[in-house]
Design an enzyme around this catalytic site. Structure first.
Site, PDB file in Angstrom:
ATOM      1  N   LYS A 182       0.949  -1.286   0.034  1.00 50.86           N
ATOM      2  CA  LYS A 182      -0.179   0.066  -0.103  1.00 50.86           C
ATOM      3  C   LYS A 182       0.870   1.438  -0.066  1.00 50.86           C
ATOM      4  CE  LYS A 182      -1.946  -1.359   3.915  1.00 50.86           C
ATOM      5  NZ  LYS A 182      -2.754  -1.454   4.860  1.00 50.86           N
ATOM      6  N   THR A 215      -7.961  10.130   7.907  1.00 50.85           N
ATOM      7  CA  THR A 215      -7.612   8.856   6.989  1.00 50.85           C
ATOM      8  C   THR A 215      -7.581   7.690   8.195  1.00 50.85           C
ATOM      9  OG1 THR A 215      -5.127   9.423   7.407  1.00 50.85           O
ATOM     10  CG2 THR A 215      -6.255   9.986   5.260  1.00 50.85           C
ATOM     11  N   GLY A 217      -8.128   4.429   9.853  1.00 45.35           N
ATOM     12  CA  GLY A 217      -8.758   3.296   9.880  1.00 45.35           C
ATOM     13  C   GLY A 217      -8.827   2.903   8.406  1.00 45.35           C
ATOM     14  N   THR A 218      -7.915   3.429   7.347  1.00 48.67           N
ATOM     15  CA  THR A 218      -8.067   3.161   6.107  1.00 48.67           C
ATOM     16  C   THR A 218      -7.282   1.679   5.924  1.00 48.67           C
ATOM     17  OG1 THR A 218      -5.809   4.338   5.688  1.00 48.67           O
ATOM     18  CG2 THR A 218      -7.644   5.474   5.156  1.00 48.67           C
ATOM     19  N   GLY A 219      -6.456   1.309   6.364  1.00 47.64           N
ATOM     20  CA  GLY A 219      -5.839  -0.042   6.333  1.00 47.64           C
ATOM     21  C   GLY A 219      -6.711  -0.942   6.834  1.00 47.64           C
ATOM     22  N   CYS A 220      -7.359  -0.783   7.760  1.00 47.78           N
ATOM     23  CA  CYS A 220      -8.477  -1.868   8.465  1.00 47.78           C
ATOM     24  C   CYS A 220      -9.581  -1.986   7.436  1.00 47.78           C
ATOM     25  CB  CYS A 220      -8.761  -1.491   9.876  1.00 47.78           C
ATOM     26  SG  CYS A 220      -7.701  -1.165  11.077  1.00 47.78           S
TER      27      CYS A 220
END
Length: 281
Positions: A182, A215, A217-220
């Site tokens: 990512k 932003t 929590g984007t990975g979760c």
């Protein structure tokens, strides 16, 4: 008992920590599952006291409690896909890996939460070693950020070409079926660009850039969206590309709440219907 064989309704399991601020972790995952019309189940690994300004406290669950949650879900309901997030320590990581293997949980999305997108290490070296050796080899896909990809590949990452090289090294060395490096923490033209590699196809995935500080929590959210799509029967690549589109729109309608970094807008259709334009629109 195979984890996929019980429920006729798509079911996804999140194995992660609780975020009291509601922006990441279990809370973000369950909202993402619901958006995708997938029944969400959970196994909580730790409880955090956090808000938009940061994390004040973290309390780990006992590994036996984590195992019991996973078993309770799989043995009664069954799951078509699962994702892992913050596993916190070596004992919990080893327990999760044992349960995934013993209960035959397929379509496993591993978000290898080791380092924040700002570069801060979140788990110790022993935990990282166990993650690499025991859990990642069970994954259908892993979704490291820039700094996690550096650890997993042993390569410095500063450019898109670096990301491509890292994805290939990670795939070769760690045996996951697919890797998504990512680019949310990258700079310049690599910012927000993700690199996909499944052993045959190396793809550069781009969407529109969203200018927002909110932003959290984007990975979760991305890993939960991938798991949702896998639970519904999509192939890996389709699951990833559609998940990336979902996250981009959720960023467009991110929530300007609290005094710090707000979360993405998981339920953006409701926000649209209510007239909320979003900070990135």
């Amino acid at each position: 008992m195979n984890a996929e064989t019980i429920s006729r309704v798509p079911v996804a399991l999140t194995i992660a920590g609780s975020d009291s601020g509601g922006g990441a972790g279990i809370q973000a995952d369950l909202r993402t599952f619901a958006f995708h019309c997938v029944h969400g189940t959970s196994a909580i690994t730790c409880v955090t006291a956090q808000n938009t300004l940061g994390v004040a406290r973290v309390d780990a669950m006992a590994p036996e409690a984590v195992a019991a949650q996973i078993q309770a879900v799989v043995e009664d309901i069954g799951v078509q896909a699962a994702k892992t997030g913050m596993l916190l320590n070596q004992a919990i990581i080893a327990t999760v890996a044992q349960q995934v293997e013993a209960l035959e949980i397929n379509n496993l999305v591993v978000d290898p939460v080791m380092v924040s997108r700002t570069g801060a290490q979140l788990i110790d070296d022993d935990a990282i070693k166990t993650l690499l050796q025991q859990l990642i080899p069970l994954a259908a896909i892993i979704t490291p950020n820039r700094y996690e990809a550096q650890i997993l590949s042993g390569l410095p990452i500063n450019t898109l070409d670096d990301m491509r090289a890292a994805a290939q090294v990670i795939h070769r060395n760690l045996k996951a079926k697919a890797v998504l490096v990512k680019g949310g923490g990258m700079q310049g033209n690599a910012r927000g660009v993700d690199i996909w590699f499944d052993g045959q196809h190396l793809e550069t995935l781009t969407t529109k850039r969203v200018d927002t500080k909110n932003t959290h929590g984007t990975g979760c959210t991305l890993s939960a969206a991938i798991a949702s799509n896998l639970a519904k029967g999509q192939n890996l690549y389709q699951a990833v590309t559609q998940a990336k589109e979902y996250v981009t729109t959720a960023l467009t309608y991110s929530l300007n709440i609290g005094q710090g970094q707000g979360p993405v807008g998981h339920f953006f259709p409701l926000l649209q219907n209510d007239g909320y334009r979003g900070v990135g629109v």
